[in-house]
Design a protein around this motif. Structure first.
Motif, PDB file in Angstrom:
ATOM      1  N   GLU A 182      42.208  33.278  28.711  1.00  0.00           N
ATOM      2  CA  GLU A 182      42.602  32.123  27.895  1.00  0.00           C
ATOM      3  C   GLU A 182      42.382  30.813  28.638  1.00  0.00           C
ATOM      4  OE1 GLU A 182      46.501  30.102  25.812  1.00  0.00           O
ATOM      5  OE2 GLU A 182      46.649  32.150  26.529  1.00  0.00           O
ATOM      6  N   ASN A 183      42.719  30.782  29.894  1.00  0.00           N
ATOM      7  CA  ASN A 183      42.542  29.570  30.680  1.00  0.00           C
ATOM      8  C   ASN A 183      41.351  29.722  31.618  1.00  0.00           C
ATOM      9  OD1 ASN A 183      44.659  27.792  29.697  1.00  0.00           O
ATOM     10  ND2 ASN A 183      46.054  29.362  30.460  1.00  0.00           N
ATOM     11  N   ALA A 184      41.066  28.674  32.352  1.00  0.00           N
ATOM     12  CA  ALA A 184      39.808  28.607  33.093  1.00  0.00           C
ATOM     13  C   ALA A 184      39.958  28.997  34.561  1.00  0.00           C
ATOM     14  CB  ALA A 184      39.236  27.199  32.999  1.00  0.00           C
ATOM     15  N   TYR A 185      39.143  29.951  34.958  1.00  0.00           N
ATOM     16  CA  TYR A 185      38.904  30.251  36.360  1.00  0.00           C
ATOM     17  C   TYR A 185      37.505  29.712  36.607  1.00  0.00           C
ATOM     18  CZ  TYR A 185      43.034  33.170  36.310  1.00  0.00           C
ATOM     19  OH  TYR A 185      44.325  33.607  36.211  1.00  0.00           O
ATOM     20  N   LEU A 192      19.855  34.135  38.557  1.00  0.00           N
ATOM     21  CA  LEU A 192      21.022  34.501  39.373  1.00  0.00           C
ATOM     22  C   LEU A 192      22.290  34.544  38.530  1.00  0.00           C
ATOM     23  CD1 LEU A 192      20.433  32.474  42.675  1.00  0.00           C
ATOM     24  CD2 LEU A 192      20.117  34.934  42.293  1.00  0.00           C
ATOM     25  N   ILE A 193      22.456  33.558  37.643  1.00  0.00           N
ATOM     26  CA  ILE A 193      23.649  33.512  36.793  1.00  0.00           C
ATOM     27  C   ILE A 193      23.688  34.746  35.896  1.00  0.00           C
ATOM     28  CG2 ILE A 193      24.775  32.275  34.897  1.00  0.00           C
ATOM     29  CD1 ILE A 193      23.828  29.655  36.268  1.00  0.00           C
ATOM     30  N   GLN A 194      22.556  35.145  35.362  1.00  0.00           N
ATOM     31  CA  GLN A 194      22.506  36.335  34.499  1.00  0.00           C
ATOM     32  C   GLN A 194      22.864  37.592  35.285  1.00  0.00           C
ATOM     33  OE1 GLN A 194      22.445  36.450  31.316  1.00  0.00           O
ATOM     34  NE2 GLN A 194      22.319  38.666  31.113  1.00  0.00           N
ATOM     35  N   LYS A 195      22.387  37.711  36.517  1.00  0.00           N
ATOM     36  CA  LYS A 195      22.734  38.874  37.347  1.00  0.00           C
ATOM     37  C   LYS A 195      24.236  38.911  37.626  1.00  0.00           C
ATOM     38  CE  LYS A 195      18.341  39.558  39.714  1.00  0.00           C
ATOM     39  NZ  LYS A 195      17.632  39.528  40.993  1.00  0.00           N
ATOM     40  N   LEU A 196      24.818  37.747  37.920  1.00  0.00           N
ATOM     41  CA  LEU A 196      26.263  37.700  38.152  1.00  0.00           C
ATOM     42  C   LEU A 196      27.014  38.050  36.873  1.00  0.00           C
ATOM     43  CD1 LEU A 196      28.693  37.140  39.944  1.00  0.00           C
ATOM     44  CD2 LEU A 196      28.435  34.696  39.409  1.00  0.00           C
ATOM     45  N   HIS A 197      26.558  37.524  35.755  1.00  0.00           N
ATOM     46  CA  HIS A 197      27.185  37.830  34.470  1.00  0.00           C
ATOM     47  C   HIS A 197      27.171  39.345  34.219  1.00  0.00           C
ATOM     48  CE1 HIS A 197      28.402  37.464  30.293  1.00  0.00           C
ATOM     49  NE2 HIS A 197      27.359  38.215  29.965  1.00  0.00           N
ATOM     50  N   LEU A 198      26.047  39.983  34.460  1.00  0.00           N
ATOM     51  CA  LEU A 198      25.944  41.429  34.237  1.00  0.00           C
ATOM     52  C   LEU A 198      26.863  42.214  35.176  1.00  0.00           C
ATOM     53  CD1 LEU A 198      22.101  41.786  33.634  1.00  0.00           C
ATOM     54  CD2 LEU A 198      23.938  41.943  31.925  1.00  0.00           C
ATOM     55  N   SER A 199      26.979  41.759  36.423  1.00  0.00           N
ATOM     56  CA  SER A 199      27.879  42.470  37.347  1.00  0.00           C
ATOM     57  C   SER A 199      29.343  42.287  36.938  1.00  0.00           C
ATOM     58  CB  SER A 199      27.636  42.051  38.800  1.00  0.00           C
ATOM     59  OG  SER A 199      27.967  40.715  39.022  1.00  0.00           O
ATOM     60  N   LEU A 200      29.673  41.131  36.386  1.00  0.00           N
ATOM     61  CA  LEU A 200      31.026  40.923  35.864  1.00  0.00           C
ATOM     62  C   LEU A 200      31.241  41.721  34.579  1.00  0.00           C
ATOM     63  CD1 LEU A 200      31.455  37.109  36.516  1.00  0.00           C
ATOM     64  CD2 LEU A 200      32.909  38.922  37.456  1.00  0.00           C
ATOM     65  N   VAL A 242      30.966  26.892  35.831  1.00  0.00           N
ATOM     66  CA  VAL A 242      31.141  27.919  34.811  1.00  0.00           C
ATOM     67  C   VAL A 242      32.575  28.413  34.893  1.00  0.00           C
ATOM     68  CG1 VAL A 242      28.715  28.640  34.954  1.00  0.00           C
ATOM     69  CG2 VAL A 242      30.447  29.859  36.287  1.00  0.00           C
ATOM     70  N   ASN A 243      32.992  29.145  33.874  1.00  0.00           N
ATOM     71  CA  ASN A 243      34.290  29.796  33.978  1.00  0.00           C
ATOM     72  C   ASN A 243      34.143  31.271  33.655  1.00  0.00           C
ATOM     73  OD1 ASN A 243      34.119  28.481  31.179  1.00  0.00           O
ATOM     74  ND2 ASN A 243      35.805  29.921  30.874  1.00  0.00           N
ATOM     75  N   ILE A 244      35.074  32.054  34.206  1.00  0.00           N
ATOM     76  CA  ILE A 244      35.067  33.500  34.042  1.00  0.00           C
ATOM     77  C   ILE A 244      35.710  33.840  32.696  1.00  0.00           C
ATOM     78  CG2 ILE A 244      35.838  35.696  35.031  1.00  0.00           C
ATOM     79  CD1 ILE A 244      33.953  34.241  36.908  1.00  0.00           C
ATOM     80  N   LEU A 245      35.058  34.716  31.951  1.00  0.00           N
ATOM     81  CA  LEU A 245      35.572  35.175  30.651  1.00  0.00           C
ATOM     82  C   LEU A 245      36.210  36.545  30.818  1.00  0.00           C
ATOM     83  CD1 LEU A 245      32.452  34.301  28.491  1.00  0.00           C
ATOM     84  CD2 LEU A 245      34.603  33.043  28.577  1.00  0.00           C
ATOM     85  N   ASP A 290      30.075  44.568  33.844  1.00  0.00           N
ATOM     86  CA  ASP A 290      30.386  45.951  34.222  1.00  0.00           C
ATOM     87  C   ASP A 290      31.870  46.145  34.509  1.00  0.00           C
ATOM     88  OD1 ASP A 290      27.796  46.863  33.988  1.00  0.00           O
ATOM     89  OD2 ASP A 290      27.355  46.749  36.135  1.00  0.00           O
ATOM     90  N   LEU A 291      32.575  45.033  34.716  1.00  0.00           N
ATOM     91  CA  LEU A 291      33.995  45.080  35.043  1.00  0.00           C
ATOM     92  C   LEU A 291      34.852  44.493  33.914  1.00  0.00           C
ATOM     93  CD1 LEU A 291      33.410  43.930  38.694  1.00  0.00           C
ATOM     94  CD2 LEU A 291      34.275  46.187  38.016  1.00  0.00           C
ATOM     95  N   GLY A 292      34.265  44.345  32.727  1.00  0.00           N
ATOM     96  CA  GLY A 292      35.021  43.852  31.577  1.00  0.00           C
ATOM     97  C   GLY A 292      35.183  42.352  31.534  1.00  0.00           C
ATOM     98  N   MET A 293      34.339  41.628  32.267  1.00  0.00           N
ATOM     99  CA  MET A 293      34.418  40.174  32.308  1.00  0.00           C
ATOM    100  C   MET A 293      33.034  39.585  32.041  1.00  0.00           C
ATOM    101  SD  MET A 293      37.018  39.597  35.530  1.00  0.00           S
ATOM    102  CE  MET A 293      36.195  40.707  36.651  1.00  0.00           C
ATOM    103  N   GLY A 294      32.896  38.303  32.256  1.00  0.00           N
ATOM    104  CA  GLY A 294      31.605  37.657  32.080  1.00  0.00           C
ATOM    105  C   GLY A 294      31.670  36.214  32.517  1.00  0.00           C
ATOM    106  N   ILE A 295      30.593  35.495  32.242  1.00  0.00           N
ATOM    107  CA  ILE A 295      30.512  34.078  32.604  1.00  0.00           C
ATOM    108  C   ILE A 295      30.262  33.264  31.344  1.00  0.00           C
ATOM    109  CG2 ILE A 295      29.070  32.338  33.736  1.00  0.00           C
ATOM    110  CD1 ILE A 295      28.695  34.205  36.013  1.00  0.00           C
ATOM    111  N   ASN A 296      31.033  32.210  31.192  1.00  0.00           N
ATOM    112  CA  ASN A 296      30.752  31.212  30.173  1.00  0.00           C
ATOM    113  C   ASN A 296      29.820  30.218  30.856  1.00  0.00           C
ATOM    114  OD1 ASN A 296      30.693  29.234  28.240  1.00  0.00           O
ATOM    115  ND2 ASN A 296      32.903  29.278  27.862  1.00  0.00           N
ATOM    116  N   LYS A 297      28.552  30.239  30.496  1.00  0.00           N
ATOM    117  CA  LYS A 297      27.507  29.533  31.245  1.00  0.00           C
ATOM    118  C   LYS A 297      27.590  28.008  31.170  1.00  0.00           C
ATOM    119  CE  LYS A 297      24.429  33.431  30.937  1.00  0.00           C
ATOM    120  NZ  LYS A 297      23.192  33.960  30.419  1.00  0.00           N
ATOM    121  N   ARG A 298      28.252  27.463  30.177  1.00  0.00           N
ATOM    122  CA  ARG A 298      28.481  26.012  30.087  1.00  0.00           C
ATOM    123  C   ARG A 298      27.194  25.211  30.271  1.00  0.00           C
ATOM    124  NH1 ARG A 298      33.594  25.134  27.997  1.00  0.00           N
ATOM    125  NH2 ARG A 298      34.917  26.811  28.736  1.00  0.00           N
TER     126      ARG A 298
END
Length: 177
Positions: free
Chosen positions: A128-131, A141-149, A122-125, A151-159
């Motif tokens: 512009e580029n990929a982390y 688990l991926i959804q929980k991580l996405h929600l915690s990100l 996955v990459n962090i949203l 909360d910090l103005g980020m997210g996960i591109n689940k791919r």
């Protein structure tokens, strides 16, 4: 810093081989997305759990991440996708050639072959580029991580994983609109 504590706990659950202990010192100085991302990249990068890729330079190779060290993909993702896009008639395309690297489903196709191994790239949203990080392929688990990100103005591109036929359809959709 409860948000950072929550993020660390979810990272440890989601990323195979993640040692969360070094992440506690030092913690990020602010909760701004850029600051948190820099902190993540430093901590996860040192453990070979995150890589940075510029989409314009990335060509479908499997990132060098610790959870992927013992996994060999059965096909060359790069060759397959380059063969799919080599004969594009750009006069009939809805995107410009320079835009294509941002849309190619590299990670989605790699994930198709990683699925039997129980991991996903996955990459962090919203950058512009990929982390890129490798997570356990567990939607909860991926959804929980996405929600915690989140909360910090980020997210996960689940791919989500795509097989060869799905990649062809995705590329056709991208190019023809």
């Amino acid at each position: 810093m409860k948000q950072i504590q929550n993020l660390i706990e979810n990272l440890e659950l989601c990323i195979p081989g993640c040692d969360s202990a070094p992440m506690y010192t030092p913690l990020p100085t602010t909760l701004e997305p850029g600051t948190v991302l820099d902190w993540l990249y430093k901590n996860l990068g040192e453990q070979d759990l995150m890589v940075y890729e510029e989409w314009t330079e990335y060509s479908g190779y499997t990132p060098e991440l610790k959870p992927l060290k013992n996994i060999t993909l059965p096909i060359d993702i790069t060759d397959f996708i380059f063969n799919c896009v080599e004969n594009i008639d750009w006069s009939e395309s809805n995107i410009e050639p320079w835009e294509l690297p941002y849309f190619i489903p590299w990670l989605e196709h790699i994930n198709y072959y990683l699925k039997p191994h129980g991991v996903r790239l996955v990459n962090i949203l919203p950058f512009e580029n990929a982390y890129i990080i490798c997570l356990r392929d567990d939607d909860t688990l991926i959804q929980k991580l996405h929600l915690s990100l989140e909360d910090l103005g980020m997210g996960i591109n689940k791919r989500e994983p795509l097989d060869q036929q799905q990649v062809l359809l995705e590329l056709h959709s991208i190019i023809s609109g």
